[in-house]
Motif scaffolding. Sequence first.
Motif, short mmCIF file in Angstrom:
data_model
loop_
_atom_site.label_atom_id
_atom_site.label_comp_id
_atom_site.label_asym_id
_atom_site.label_seq_id
_atom_site.Cartn_x
_atom_site.Cartn_y
_atom_site.Cartn_z
N ALA A 210 -2.17 10.07 13.77
CA ALA A 210 -3.51 10.53 13.54
C ALA A 210 -4.48 9.81 13.88
N ARG A 211 -4.42 8.46 13.31
CA ARG A 211 -4.61 7.09 14.12
C ARG A 211 -4.95 7.19 15.55
N LEU B 42 7.56 2.56 12.17
CA LEU B 42 6.36 2.74 11.08
C LEU B 42 7.81 2.30 9.37
N PRO B 43 7.04 2.68 8.55
CA PRO B 43 7.90 2.64 7.11
C PRO B 43 7.94 3.99 7.20
N GLU B 44 8.52 4.35 6.35
CA GLU B 44 8.06 6.01 5.54
C GLU B 44 7.03 6.34 5.34
N GLY B 45 6.69 7.06 4.81
CA GLY B 45 5.61 7.59 4.61
C GLY B 45 4.25 7.33 5.70
N GLU B 46 4.62 5.97 6.72
CA GLU B 46 3.52 5.62 7.63
C GLU B 46 3.20 6.07 8.81
N ALA C 116 -3.17 -0.98 15.47
CA ALA C 116 -2.91 0.43 14.40
C ALA C 116 -1.32 0.29 14.15
N CYS C 117 -0.28 0.31 14.76
CA CYS C 117 1.04 0.06 14.19
C CYS C 117 0.64 -1.31 12.66
N ALA C 118 -0.35 -2.69 12.88
CA ALA C 118 0.22 -2.93 12.07
C ALA C 118 -0.49 -2.86 11.35
#
Length: 209
Positions: free
Chosen positions: A183-184, A173-177, A150-152
């Motif tokens: 949620a995932r 995580l990148p900003e915005g992700e 999920a991270c990838a």
Amino acid sequence: MTEYLVPTRPSETEFTEKRSTFIGHVWPVETEDEARARIDEMKKKYHDARHNCWCYVLKDGPVRYSDDGEPQGTAGQPMLGVFQKEGVTNVCCVVTRYFGGVLLGAGGLVRAYTQSAKDALDAAGISVVRRWVELAVECPYSFLERVKLACAAQGGIVGDIEYAANVIVHALLPEGEAEGFRARMTELSAGGVEAVELGEVFRGAPIER
């Protein structure tokens, strides 16, 4: 968002062209003093070599190169061009040449020094330095691979992993992700696993080339 590319790790490569041996080194560096120290280190280590050509590029800093006795424009500048083409900064490169008795000509020298720098960069790898949101996910061991996947999928990378009664995964995580990742996690675990935001970090992460 500010991001830039750097070498992932130091590297050393070697190849022979018409009996001349070319030894390429690449290092990630932060300052001009650090770059100069690396160059001096190679000049001492390979003091018996015909040439120790070099270049370095620093983010928001100087760009320098030297042909170290090779015909002008045949060594340092082609080496520098490798890093400029790839957009890599905070890098120092030294290519040492042990002359094998056969002249390569200007074109041959440009190709050899370019190849040596490129080989060393490929061996070092390239990382993107950027701002990441760090989240901690505490979960059962059986859930670990799902967290990694999920991270990838969100463009993130897995940082430290703590192994205890459960496993605690530090995901970057990148900003915005970050929200999508949280949620995932909730979705995959039916609400049993939560991704807790810890803050922001600014660091490099290897990228696939």
